[in-house]
Design an enzyme around this catalytic site. Structure first.
Site, PDB file in Angstrom:
ATOM      1  N   HIS A 136       7.366   3.461   0.407  1.00  0.00           N
ATOM      2  CA  HIS A 136       7.196   2.042   0.017  1.00  0.00           C
ATOM      3  C   HIS A 136       8.008   1.803  -1.246  1.00  0.00           C
ATOM      4  O   HIS A 136       7.621   2.226  -2.329  1.00  0.00           O
ATOM      5  CB  HIS A 136       5.721   1.715  -0.240  1.00  0.00           C
ATOM      6  CG  HIS A 136       5.487   0.269  -0.539  1.00  0.00           C
ATOM      7  ND1 HIS A 136       4.546  -0.480   0.118  1.00  0.00           N
ATOM      8  CD2 HIS A 136       6.086  -0.589  -1.418  1.00  0.00           C
ATOM      9  CE1 HIS A 136       4.567  -1.727  -0.339  1.00  0.00           C
ATOM     10  NE2 HIS A 136       5.498  -1.812  -1.292  1.00  0.00           N
ATOM     11  N   HIS A 161      10.907  -0.984  -3.428  1.00  0.00           N
ATOM     12  CA  HIS A 161      11.686  -2.223  -3.575  1.00  0.00           C
ATOM     13  C   HIS A 161      13.011  -1.874  -4.241  1.00  0.00           C
ATOM     14  O   HIS A 161      13.019  -1.380  -5.372  1.00  0.00           O
ATOM     15  CB  HIS A 161      10.918  -3.232  -4.439  1.00  0.00           C
ATOM     16  CG  HIS A 161       9.616  -3.626  -3.826  1.00  0.00           C
ATOM     17  ND1 HIS A 161       9.481  -4.723  -3.010  1.00  0.00           N
ATOM     18  CD2 HIS A 161       8.387  -3.033  -3.864  1.00  0.00           C
ATOM     19  CE1 HIS A 161       8.226  -4.806  -2.583  1.00  0.00           C
ATOM     20  NE2 HIS A 161       7.543  -3.788  -3.085  1.00  0.00           N
ATOM     21  N   ASN A 197      11.256  -8.027   0.913  1.00  0.00           N
ATOM     22  CA  ASN A 197      10.956  -9.283   0.204  1.00  0.00           C
ATOM     23  C   ASN A 197      12.037  -9.626  -0.820  1.00  0.00           C
ATOM     24  O   ASN A 197      11.782  -9.732  -2.011  1.00  0.00           O
ATOM     25  CB  ASN A 197       9.562  -9.216  -0.464  1.00  0.00           C
ATOM     26  CG  ASN A 197       9.442  -8.131  -1.514  1.00  0.00           C
ATOM     27  OD1 ASN A 197      10.098  -7.088  -1.431  1.00  0.00           O
ATOM     28  ND2 ASN A 197       8.606  -8.359  -2.518  1.00  0.00           N
ATOM     29  N   LYS A 214       6.918  -5.756   7.861  1.00  0.00           N
ATOM     30  CA  LYS A 214       6.004  -5.896   6.723  1.00  0.00           C
ATOM     31  C   LYS A 214       5.355  -7.270   6.731  1.00  0.00           C
ATOM     32  O   LYS A 214       6.048  -8.283   6.697  1.00  0.00           O
ATOM     33  CB  LYS A 214       6.793  -5.684   5.420  1.00  0.00           C
ATOM     34  CG  LYS A 214       5.991  -5.892   4.139  1.00  0.00           C
ATOM     35  CD  LYS A 214       5.053  -4.741   3.857  1.00  0.00           C
ATOM     36  CE  LYS A 214       4.146  -5.003   2.671  1.00  0.00           C
ATOM     37  NZ  LYS A 214       4.786  -4.808   1.389  1.00  0.00           N
ATOM     38  N   HIS A 237       0.574  -5.748   3.408  1.00  0.00           N
ATOM     39  CA  HIS A 237       0.094  -5.966   2.042  1.00  0.00           C
ATOM     40  C   HIS A 237      -1.331  -6.486   2.210  1.00  0.00           C
ATOM     41  O   HIS A 237      -1.539  -7.662   2.513  1.00  0.00           O
ATOM     42  CB  HIS A 237       0.966  -6.977   1.288  1.00  0.00           C
ATOM     43  CG  HIS A 237       0.527  -7.145  -0.136  1.00  0.00           C
ATOM     44  ND1 HIS A 237       1.311  -6.793  -1.214  1.00  0.00           N
ATOM     45  CD2 HIS A 237      -0.650  -7.578  -0.667  1.00  0.00           C
ATOM     46  CE1 HIS A 237       0.645  -7.015  -2.338  1.00  0.00           C
ATOM     47  NE2 HIS A 237      -0.553  -7.503  -2.028  1.00  0.00           N
ATOM     48  N   HIS A 267      -0.088   0.547  -0.467  1.00  0.00           N
ATOM     49  CA  HIS A 267      -0.538   0.673  -1.871  1.00  0.00           C
ATOM     50  C   HIS A 267      -2.033   0.398  -2.053  1.00  0.00           C
ATOM     51  O   HIS A 267      -2.430  -0.534  -2.755  1.00  0.00           O
ATOM     52  CB  HIS A 267       0.289  -0.210  -2.809  1.00  0.00           C
ATOM     53  CG  HIS A 267       0.633  -1.595  -2.293  1.00  0.00           C
ATOM     54  ND1 HIS A 267      -0.304  -2.455  -1.795  1.00  0.00           N
ATOM     55  CD2 HIS A 267       1.829  -2.245  -2.213  1.00  0.00           C
ATOM     56  CE1 HIS A 267       0.284  -3.575  -1.429  1.00  0.00           C
ATOM     57  NE2 HIS A 267       1.583  -3.469  -1.664  1.00  0.00           N
ATOM     58  N   ASP A 310       5.821   2.052  -4.405  1.00  0.00           N
ATOM     59  CA  ASP A 310       5.859   0.604  -4.687  1.00  0.00           C
ATOM     60  C   ASP A 310       6.631   0.334  -5.976  1.00  0.00           C
ATOM     61  O   ASP A 310       6.348  -0.643  -6.681  1.00  0.00           O
ATOM     62  CB  ASP A 310       4.452  -0.007  -4.767  1.00  0.00           C
ATOM     63  CG  ASP A 310       4.493  -1.528  -4.630  1.00  0.00           C
ATOM     64  OD1 ASP A 310       5.524  -2.067  -4.170  1.00  0.00           O
ATOM     65  OD2 ASP A 310       3.507  -2.178  -4.993  1.00  0.00           O
TER      66      ASP A 310
HETATM   67  O1  DOR Z   1       3.388  -5.388  -7.859  1.00  0.00           O
HETATM   68  C1  DOR Z   1       4.026  -5.670  -6.857  1.00  0.00           C
HETATM   69  N1  DOR Z   1       5.353  -5.933  -6.912  1.00  0.00           N
HETATM   70  N2  DOR Z   1       3.392  -5.743  -5.694  1.00  0.00           N
HETATM   71  C2  DOR Z   1       3.991  -6.190  -4.587  1.00  0.00           C
HETATM   72  O2  DOR Z   1       3.346  -6.273  -3.595  1.00  0.00           O
HETATM   73  C3  DOR Z   1       5.389  -6.648  -4.625  1.00  0.00           C
HETATM   74  C4  DOR Z   1       6.132  -6.054  -5.736  1.00  0.00           C
HETATM   75  C5  DOR Z   1       7.439  -6.763  -6.010  1.00  0.00           C
HETATM   76  O3  DOR Z   1       8.188  -7.017  -5.073  1.00  0.00           O
HETATM   77  O4  DOR Z   1       7.713  -7.032  -7.181  1.00  0.00           O
HETATM   78 ZN    ZN Z   2       5.620  -3.352  -2.546  1.00  0.00          ZN
END
Ligand code: DOR
Ligand code: ZN
Length: 344
Positions: free
Chosen positions: A13, A15, A41, A98, A135, A173, A246
């Site tokens: 997981h 980003h 995202n 997702k 999520h 998460h 995450d």
């Molecule tokens: O804390 C987070 N940041 N939780 C998420 O679900 C998304 C992530 C983000 O993309 O910044």
């Molecule tokens: Zn995430």
């Protein structure tokens, strides 16, 4: 134990973002991880296999000199149709879809409001064995932020699982004891990712003795009992729990703000953190399965051939990461950890 050599882990997981940030996030991740499930995202969400393939190429270009393999995902919108699911099923690049309840976190406004409307897609995903990544927080703003995960289980997740018992789900998460118990009570089709922050921090670390914007993430940090239940699950040796950081970079000024963004950047020190947690639990022998095998098993991927070495040596987390004239502040910035990732 002063040295640990394990199969190079996968971050299930992550980003990686876009634009200037992409390069930094990729470089930090490729040192620690062989592969990563890349979240969709972006400002314009990744909603088609075609877009995912382009994003995949952008990441591969940055990591040209390494073997890092991004495992792409699609963002579940109301427009997701059955043809796209079939394309995902045939794709070697996209590994899951997702689902964000609309507005629940960063860049999730295009997410889902009425989960029941997704049932015909879930049915096809179940049939085609396409993983659903969730999520798991309610987007009902009248629900207390600390209860949103539990309410999501009660109102939605348990129903989805009962109706589609063979649907492969990742409850992302997890942040509560209730989530741990829910996963344990299911039939192995529901798995969960576990971040370092939800094992190392609780809501006191966010809100007591001054507000700490760099500890703000979603799901929000919970009570110490929740933290301990998550650690127990991670070190239990159960295949249903695996690593997903995450790691989610935001620029410093976007976090240190009157309306700060949710997201913790841990890609610079992820395996050092997981090693410290497993060591404290006397469970270093369980780290490799949690980090490098259970996630691969769930996604039906071969184990990585590469290895990493972790040595018991002090490591100071960078105070900041410069991105042009901007900065990212990583988790535990400037602090000293007891493990260090080392050349093999
Ligand atoms: O804390 C987070 N940041 N939780 C998420 O679900 C998304 C992530 C983000 O993309 O910044
Ligand atoms: Zn995430």
């Amino acid at each position: 134990m002063s040295e640990l050599i394990i199969t190079k882990p996968d971050d299930m997981h992550l980003h990686l973002r876009e634009g200037a940030m992409l390069k930094y996030a990729c470089k930090d991740t490729e040192k620690q991880f062989a592969r990563a499930i890349v979240m969709p995202n972006l400002k314009v969400p990744i909603t088609s296999v075609n877009q995912a393939e382009n994003y995949y190429q952008d990441i591969k270009k940055i990591n040209r000199d390494s073997n890092f393999e991004p495992l792409m995902t699609l963002f579940f919108t109301n427009a997701l149709d059955r043809d796209e699911i079939r394309k995902v099923s045939d794709s070697s690049v996209v590994h899951g879809i997702k689902l964000y309840p609309s507005g629940v976190t960063t860049n999730s406004d295009n997410g889902i409001n009425t989960i029941e409307n997704c049932f015909n897609i879930f049915e096809l995903m179940q049939e085609c064995e396409v993983p659903l990544l969730i999520h798991g927080e309610s987007n009902d703003k009248s629900v207390d932020i600390f209860d949103r995960e539990k309410v999501f289980i009660d109102r939605h997740l348990s129903g989805i699982h009962s109706k589609f018992p063979e649907l492969r789900i990742v409850f992302e998460h997890i942040s509560t004891k209730e989530a741990v118990d829910f996963v344990i009570g299911t039939n192995n089709k529901v798995n969960a990712t576990i971040t370092p922050q939800h094992m190392l921090l609780d809501r006191n670390d966010l809100l007591s003795d001054g507000i700490k914007p760099h500890h703000y993430c979603l799901p929000i940090l919970k009570r110490s009992e929740d933290r301990l239940a998550i650690i127990k699950a991670a070190v239990s040796g159960s295949k249903n729990f695996f690593l997903g950081t995450d790691s989610a970079p935001h620029l410093r000024h976007q976090k240190e703000s009157s309306c700060g963004c949710a997201g913790i950047y841990s890609a610079v020190c992820a395996m050092e953190l997981y090693a410290s947690i497993f060591e404290a639990e006397n469970a270093l022998d369980k780290l490799e399965n949690f980090s490098s095998k259970f996630g691969a098993d769930f996604y039906k991927l071969p184990y990585n051939k590469l290895k990493i070495k972790l040595i018991k040596q002090e490591y100071q987390v960078p105070r900041k990461i410069n991105i042009g004239t901007e900065e990212i502040i990583p988790l535990f910035a400037g602090e000293t950890l007891s493990w260090q990732l080392s050349e093999i």
